[in-house]
Design a protein around this motif. Structure first.
Motif, PDB file in Angstrom:
ATOM      1  N   MET A   1       1.103  -1.052  -0.617  1.00 13.40           N
ATOM      2  CA  MET A   1      -0.128  -0.132   0.072  1.00 13.40           C
ATOM      3  C   MET A   1       1.128   1.239  -0.066  1.00 13.40           C
ATOM      4  O   MET A   1       0.901   1.796  -0.945  1.00 13.40           O
ATOM      5  N   ALA A   2       2.084   1.076   0.970  1.00 14.72           N
ATOM      6  CA  ALA A   2       2.627   2.457   0.576  1.00 14.72           C
ATOM      7  C   ALA A   2       3.282   2.673  -0.753  1.00 14.72           C
ATOM      8  O   ALA A   2       3.454   3.716  -1.187  1.00 14.72           O
ATOM      9  N   ALA A   3       4.086   1.294  -1.206  1.00 18.57           N
ATOM     10  CA  ALA A   3       4.265   2.478  -1.998  1.00 18.57           C
ATOM     11  C   ALA A   3       3.717   2.381  -3.376  1.00 18.57           C
ATOM     12  O   ALA A   3       4.043   3.464  -4.119  1.00 18.57           O
ATOM     13  N   VAL A   4       2.348   1.645  -3.422  1.00 20.85           N
ATOM     14  CA  VAL A   4       0.933   2.121  -4.699  1.00 20.85           C
ATOM     15  C   VAL A   4       1.141   3.816  -4.043  1.00 20.85           C
ATOM     16  O   VAL A   4       0.773   4.969  -4.985  1.00 20.85           O
ATOM     17  N   ILE A   5       0.466   3.875  -2.497  1.00 18.80           N
ATOM     18  CA  ILE A   5       0.398   4.919  -2.724  1.00 18.80           C
ATOM     19  C   ILE A   5       1.416   6.232  -2.753  1.00 18.80           C
ATOM     20  O   ILE A   5       1.076   7.692  -3.799  1.00 18.80           O
ATOM     21  N   GLY A   6       2.439   5.998  -2.413  1.00 18.03           N
ATOM     22  CA  GLY A   6       3.547   7.040  -2.698  1.00 18.03           C
ATOM     23  C   GLY A   6       3.980   7.073  -4.268  1.00 18.03           C
ATOM     24  O   GLY A   6       4.191   8.656  -4.605  1.00 18.03           O
ATOM     25  N   MET A   7       3.780   5.944  -4.932  1.00 19.04           N
ATOM     26  CA  MET A   7       4.019   6.163  -5.534  1.00 19.04           C
ATOM     27  C   MET A   7       2.479   7.304  -7.100  1.00 19.04           C
ATOM     28  O   MET A   7       3.488   8.329  -7.708  1.00 19.04           O
ATOM     29  N   VAL A   8       2.115   6.712  -6.288  1.00 18.86           N
ATOM     30  CA  VAL A   8       0.104   7.728  -6.765  1.00 18.86           C
ATOM     31  C   VAL A   8       0.695   9.297  -6.889  1.00 18.86           C
ATOM     32  O   VAL A   8      -0.007   9.981  -7.483  1.00 18.86           O
ATOM     33  N   ALA A   9       0.992   9.339  -5.310  1.00 21.66           N
ATOM     34  CA  ALA A   9       1.342  10.505  -5.210  1.00 21.66           C
ATOM     35  C   ALA A   9       1.888  11.417  -5.550  1.00 21.66           C
ATOM     36  O   ALA A   9       2.170  12.659  -5.911  1.00 21.66           O
ATOM     37  N   PHE A  10       3.140  11.134  -5.616  1.00 25.92           N
ATOM     38  CA  PHE A  10       4.192  11.369  -6.565  1.00 25.92           C
ATOM     39  C   PHE A  10       3.996  11.298  -8.101  1.00 25.92           C
ATOM     40  O   PHE A  10       4.095  12.514  -8.332  1.00 25.92           O
ATOM     41  N   ILE A  11       3.469  10.913  -8.679  1.00 28.34           N
ATOM     42  CA  ILE A  11       2.506  11.049  -9.735  1.00 28.34           C
ATOM     43  C   ILE A  11       2.117  12.325 -10.037  1.00 28.34           C
ATOM     44  O   ILE A  11       1.663  13.392 -11.083  1.00 28.34           O
ATOM     45  N   LEU A  12       1.099  11.976  -9.255  1.00 29.56           N
ATOM     46  CA  LEU A  12      -0.158  13.575  -8.801  1.00 29.56           C
ATOM     47  C   LEU A  12       0.925  15.132  -8.491  1.00 29.56           C
ATOM     48  O   LEU A  12       0.308  16.167  -8.982  1.00 29.56           O
ATOM     49  N   VAL A  13       1.658  14.605  -7.452  1.00 30.73           N
ATOM     50  CA  VAL A  13       2.165  16.057  -7.206  1.00 30.73           C
ATOM     51  C   VAL A  13       3.464  16.213  -8.619  1.00 30.73           C
ATOM     52  O   VAL A  13       3.292  17.529  -8.969  1.00 30.73           O
ATOM     53  N   MET A  14       3.813  15.233  -9.255  1.00 29.52           N
ATOM     54  CA  MET A  14       4.579  16.523 -10.161  1.00 29.52           C
ATOM     55  C   MET A  14       3.702  16.940 -11.683  1.00 29.52           C
ATOM     56  O   MET A  14       3.696  17.398 -12.317  1.00 29.52           O
ATOM     57  N   ILE A  15       2.191  16.178 -11.691  1.00 32.71           N
ATOM     58  CA  ILE A  15       0.891  16.652 -12.359  1.00 32.71           C
ATOM     59  C   ILE A  15       0.557  18.108 -12.583  1.00 32.71           C
ATOM     60  O   ILE A  15       0.651  18.940 -12.855  1.00 32.71           O
ATOM     61  N   ALA A  16       0.239  17.651 -10.921  1.00 35.02           N
ATOM     62  CA  ALA A  16       0.056  19.362 -10.204  1.00 35.02           C
ATOM     63  C   ALA A  16       1.088  20.259 -10.532  1.00 35.02           C
ATOM     64  O   ALA A  16       1.034  21.657 -10.697  1.00 35.02           O
ATOM     65  N   VAL A  17       2.292  20.264 -10.720  1.00 34.83           N
ATOM     66  CA  VAL A  17       3.633  21.172 -10.495  1.00 34.83           C
ATOM     67  C   VAL A  17       4.029  21.770 -11.759  1.00 34.83           C
ATOM     68  O   VAL A  17       3.316  22.498 -12.196  1.00 34.83           O
ATOM     69  N   SER A  18       2.951  20.197 -12.321  1.00 39.42           N
ATOM     70  CA  SER A  18       3.668  20.794 -14.210  1.00 39.42           C
ATOM     71  C   SER A  18       2.548  21.629 -14.638  1.00 39.42           C
ATOM     72  O   SER A  18       2.493  22.944 -15.412  1.00 39.42           O
ATOM     73  N   THR A  19       0.952  21.548 -13.606  1.00 35.59           N
ATOM     74  CA  THR A  19      -0.208  22.415 -14.443  1.00 35.59           C
ATOM     75  C   THR A  19       0.032  23.367 -13.434  1.00 35.59           C
ATOM     76  O   THR A  19      -0.118  24.600 -14.624  1.00 35.59           O
ATOM     77  N   GLY A  20       0.849  24.148 -12.650  1.00 32.01           N
ATOM     78  CA  GLY A  20       0.773  25.469 -12.202  1.00 32.01           C
ATOM     79  C   GLY A  20       1.784  25.513 -13.110  1.00 32.01           C
ATOM     80  O   GLY A  20       1.390  26.712 -13.276  1.00 32.01           O
ATOM     81  N   ALA A  21       2.641  24.910 -13.373  1.00 31.92           N
ATOM     82  CA  ALA A  21       3.950  25.592 -14.387  1.00 31.92           C
ATOM     83  C   ALA A  21       3.531  26.526 -15.466  1.00 31.92           C
ATOM     84  O   ALA A  21       3.946  27.713 -16.050  1.00 31.92           O
ATOM     85  N   ILE A  22       2.551  25.131 -16.511  1.00 34.21           N
ATOM     86  CA  ILE A  22       1.755  25.735 -17.849  1.00 34.21           C
ATOM     87  C   ILE A  22       0.602  26.768 -17.468  1.00 34.21           C
ATOM     88  O   ILE A  22       0.932  27.909 -17.971  1.00 34.21           O
ATOM     89  N   ILE A  23       0.175  26.624 -16.366  1.00 33.57           N
ATOM     90  CA  ILE A  23      -0.929  27.393 -15.912  1.00 33.57           C
ATOM     91  C   ILE A  23      -0.452  28.597 -15.486  1.00 33.57           C
ATOM     92  O   ILE A  23      -0.507  29.992 -16.005  1.00 33.57           O
ATOM     93  N   THR A  24       0.622  29.266 -14.940  1.00 38.27           N
ATOM     94  CA  THR A  24       1.818  30.364 -14.770  1.00 38.27           C
ATOM     95  C   THR A  24       1.681  31.017 -15.463  1.00 38.27           C
ATOM     96  O   THR A  24       1.751  32.211 -15.989  1.00 38.27           O
ATOM     97  N   GLY A  25       2.421  29.952 -16.585  1.00 42.18           N
ATOM     98  CA  GLY A  25       3.384  30.822 -17.733  1.00 42.18           C
ATOM     99  C   GLY A  25       2.469  31.234 -18.791  1.00 42.18           C
ATOM    100  O   GLY A  25       2.225  32.729 -19.212  1.00 42.18           O
ATOM    101  N   VAL A  26       1.229  30.793 -19.365  1.00 42.50           N
ATOM    102  CA  VAL A  26       0.399  31.119 -19.295  1.00 42.50           C
ATOM    103  C   VAL A  26      -0.598  32.039 -19.754  1.00 42.50           C
ATOM    104  O   VAL A  26      -1.096  33.453 -19.722  1.00 42.50           O
ATOM    105  N   LEU A  27      -0.814  32.862 -17.497  1.00 45.18           N
ATOM    106  CA  LEU A  27      -1.761  33.707 -17.247  1.00 45.18           C
ATOM    107  C   LEU A  27      -0.127  35.594 -17.201  1.00 45.18           C
ATOM    108  O   LEU A  27      -0.839  35.996 -17.606  1.00 45.18           O
ATOM    109  N   GLN A  28       0.742  34.887 -17.056  1.00 42.62           N
ATOM    110  CA  GLN A  28       1.797  35.954 -16.811  1.00 42.62           C
ATOM    111  C   GLN A  28       1.256  36.427 -18.786  1.00 42.62           C
ATOM    112  O   GLN A  28       1.726  37.087 -18.579  1.00 42.62           O
ATOM    113  N   THR A  29       1.869  35.467 -19.507  1.00 45.92           N
ATOM    114  CA  THR A  29       1.638  36.064 -20.941  1.00 45.92           C
ATOM    115  C   THR A  29       0.120  36.629 -21.502  1.00 45.92           C
ATOM    116  O   THR A  29       0.251  38.045 -21.772  1.00 45.92           O
ATOM    117  N   ASN A  30      -0.827  36.268 -20.892  1.00 50.66           N
ATOM    118  CA  ASN A  30      -2.131  37.357 -20.774  1.00 50.66           C
ATOM    119  C   ASN A  30      -2.204  38.354 -20.519  1.00 50.66           C
ATOM    120  O   ASN A  30      -1.939  39.425 -20.685  1.00 50.66           O
TER     121      ASN A  30
END
Length: 481
Positions: free
Chosen positions: A1-30
Motif C-alpha cells: 500500500m505504501a509503495a502504490v500510494i507513494g508512487m501515485v502521490a508522486f505522479i499527482l504532485v508532478m502533474i500538479a507542479v507541471s500544470t501550475g507551471a503551465i498555467i502560470t506561464g499562460v496567465l503571465q503571458t496574458n
C-alpha cells in the motif's frame, strides 16, 4: 500500500507542479499582453498627469501609471477601487529605475517590479509625442491568486484521491488476502496438533470456497490441502506400520519363546539326570542319564533348527525389504515348476499332483534359488492346509510380456475374513483349512517379498473347492524370429 500510494502521490504532485507551471506561464503571458494593450491605449496630452489619464480612461482596478512629460515632470498614480491615488516618490523611483534598467540592458518593453506597499506588478512602457513616456503596470496578485486557488484545489483533490485510493486498496487487499488468512489459520490449527504419539489424524483443511486454481492464493490453499492429505496418509501409514511392527514383534517373540522354553526345559532335564547319576553311581542310573541326555540334546537340536529357520526367514525378509539378497540370471520358470512338483510328490503322497505347462519354456530374469523358494512355499502351503486327496495343479504360461505361475487346489478354500491378511508376516491359515504342522507363518510373506523384489505381483482367489495362487513376473523378451 505504501509503495502504490507513494508512487501515485508522486505522479499527482508532478502533474500538479507541471500544470501550475503551465498555467502560470499562460496567465503571465496574458497579463503581459494586457499590459501592452493597455499602455498602447494611454492618451497623453502636453499637460496630462498620471491621475488625469487614469481618471479619464477605462483601466482595471489596481492599474499603476507613471507619466514623464517635459511640462509636468514625473507623475504617478494607481487605481484603488473607484478612486485614483497618487504614487509616492519611492514608488515612482522604483518604476523609473526598472524602466531605465530595461532600456539600458535592451530588455523588452515589459518587466516585473515590486512596488513598496502595492506588491508585484508587470509593467510596460511606451514613448509618446512631445517627449512623453508612459509606464503602465497591472498587478500580479490576480495571477498569484489564480495559481494559489488552482494549487489548493489540486492539493485537496490529490489528498482526497489518495485517501480514497488507500481505502480501496486496503479493501481490495483485505478481500484478496482472505483466502491467505484462511490458509494461515488452517496451518496454525495443524501446527497445534500433537503428532509425536498415538493415532494421529489431520482433519483440518482450507475451506473449498477459499480454494481457486485460477488465483495464486487459491493455488496455495489447494497446495496446502494436497500437502495435508499426503501428510495424513503418511501418518495413517505410519500408524499401520507401527501396529504391524508391534504385532510382528509380538508374533516373533511368541514363535521364539516356545523353542527357547523347550531348550531350557531339556537342558534342565539333562543337568538333573547328570546330577542324579553322579549321586548314584549305579550302572542303571548312568544308562538312564545318558539316554535322557541324548533325547534332550536331540530335542534341543530340533528346537535350535526351528529357531535358526525362523531367524533366517526374518533375515531374508529384512534383506529383501532393503533390495538385497537377489542374484539375477536367466530363469526357466517352466523347469522350476516341474522340479518343484517332482519334490512335492514324495512330501505329499496323499495329494494328487499335476502340472500344466507349454512346450516352449517361459523364461525371465531373476534369482533362480529365490523363485524356486516361491514355488516351493506355494506348494507347501497347498499340501499343509488341504486334506488328503486334494488335487493340486501347477500351471505355467506366458501372457503378453508376463510370466504367469498358478497353483490351484480343490480344497476347502480360505476364509474371506483372513484372505486380505494372508501375505502378512506370521499370518496363519484360516480355520477352514486343517493346519497339520505348525509353521512360522512366514512362507507366504517371503513369497510375496521375493515376487515384489522381482517387480511382480502375487494374489489369491479362493472359494470352497477352488483356490488359486497367481504369480505374475516380467517375462524375458521373445527372441526375434
Amino acid at each position: 500500500m505504501a509503495a502504490v500510494i507513494g508512487m501515485v502521490a508522486f505522479i499527482l504532485v508532478m502533474i500538479a507542479v507541471s500544470t501550475g507551471a503551465i498555467i502560470t506561464g499562460v496567465l503571465q503571458t496574458n497579463l503581459t499582453a494586457q499590459v501592452s494593450a493597455a499602455v498602447n491605449n494611454v492618451q497623453v496630452g502636453a499637460t496630462s498627469t498620471a491621475s488625469d489619464v487614469l481618471a479619464n480612461g477605462p483601466f482595471p482596478d489596481g492599474t499603476v501609471l507613471v507619466l514623464r512629460s517635459p511640462s509636468t515632470g514625473d507623475t504617478g498614480a494607481y487605481i484603488d477601487g473607484r478612486s485614483v491615488r497618487a504614487l509616492d516618490g519611492p514608488q515612482v523611483d522604483e518604476i523609473r529605475d526598472a524602466v531605465a534598467d530595461a532600456v539600458t540592458t535592451g530588455m523588452p518593453d515589459s518587466d516585473t517590479v515590486d512596488l513598496p506597499g502595492l506588491g508585484d506588478y508587470r509593467i510596460g512602457f511606451r514613448a509618446g509625442q512631445l517627449g512623453t513616456v508612459a509606464v503602465l503596470g497591472l498587478p500580479l496578485s490576480q495571477v498569484t491568486a489564480t495559481i494559489g486557488a488552482i494549487l489548493t484545489t489540486v492539493a485537496l483533490v490529490t489528498a482526497g484521491g489518495l485517501f480514497l485510493l488507500a481505502a480501496i486498496i486496503a479493501l481490495v487487499i483485505r478481500v484478496g488476502l482472505r483466502p491467505l488468512r484462511s490458509v494461515s489459520e488452517t496451518a496454525t490449527r495443524v501446527a497445534s496438533i500433537r503428532m509425536d504419539q498415538g493415532d494421529v489424524s489431520i482433519d483440518e483443511r482450507v475451506p473449498d470456497e477459499q480454494v481457486d486454481d485460477h488465483t495464486e492464493i487459491g493455488q496455495v490453499g489447494a497446495a496446502l490441502n494436497s500437502l495435508l492429505d499426503r501428510v495424513d496418509a503418511s501418518l495413517a501409514a505410519r500408524a499401520r506400520n507401527e501396529e504391524m511392527m508391534r504385532r510382528f514383534v509380538a508374533d516373533a517373540s511368541h514363535e521364539l519363546r516356545t523353542p527357547l522354553a523347550s531348550i531350557r526345559g531339556f537342558s534342565e532335564l539333562s543337568l538333573r539326570a547328570m546330577r542324579q547319576a553322579q549321586d548314584d553311581e549305579s550302572r542303571q542310573r548312568i544308562e538312564m542319564a545318558v539316554e535322557t541326555t541324548e533325547q534332550s540334546l536331540e530335542r534341543i537340536q530340533a528346537q535350535s533348527l526351528r529357531m535358526t529357520t525362523l531367524v533366517e526367514d526374518l533375515l531374508l525378509l529384512a534383506r529383501l525389504d532393503e533390495g538385497q539378497e537377489l542374484v539375477y540370471g536367466t530363469v526357466d520358470l517352466t523347469r522350476l515348476a516341474v522340479e518343484a512338483v517332482g519334490d512335492a510328490r514324495p512330501a505329499g503322497p496323499d495329494h494328487a499332483w499335476s502340472i500344466d505347462v507349454d512346450d516352449e519354456p517361459v523364461e525371465l530374469a531373476g534369482d533362480a534359488s529365490r523363485l524356486n523358494q516361491v514355488v516351493a512355499n506355494l506348494l507347501a502351503n497347498a499340501r499343509t492346509h488341504t486334506p488328503a486327496g486334494t488335487e493340486v495343479t501347477v500351471a505355467v504360461a506366458r501372457e503378453d510380456d508376463e510370466a504367469v505361475l498358478r497353483v490351484h487346489d480343490d480344497g476347502p478354500g480360505i476364509d474371506p475374513s483372513v484372505a486380505s491378511q494372508l501375505f502378512e508376516r506370521f499370518a496363519r491359515a484360516d480355520r477352514s483349512r486343517d493346519r497339520k504342522t505348525g509353521g512360522t507363518g512366514l512362507g507366504l510373506s517371503i513369497a510375496k517379498a521375493i515376487v515384489e523384489a522381482h517387480g511382480g505381483t502375487i494374489a489369491v482367489q479362493s472359494t470352497p473347492g477352488d483356490t488359486t495362487f497367481e504369480v505374475r513376473l516380467p517375462a524375458k523378451p521373445r527372441d526375434p524370429a
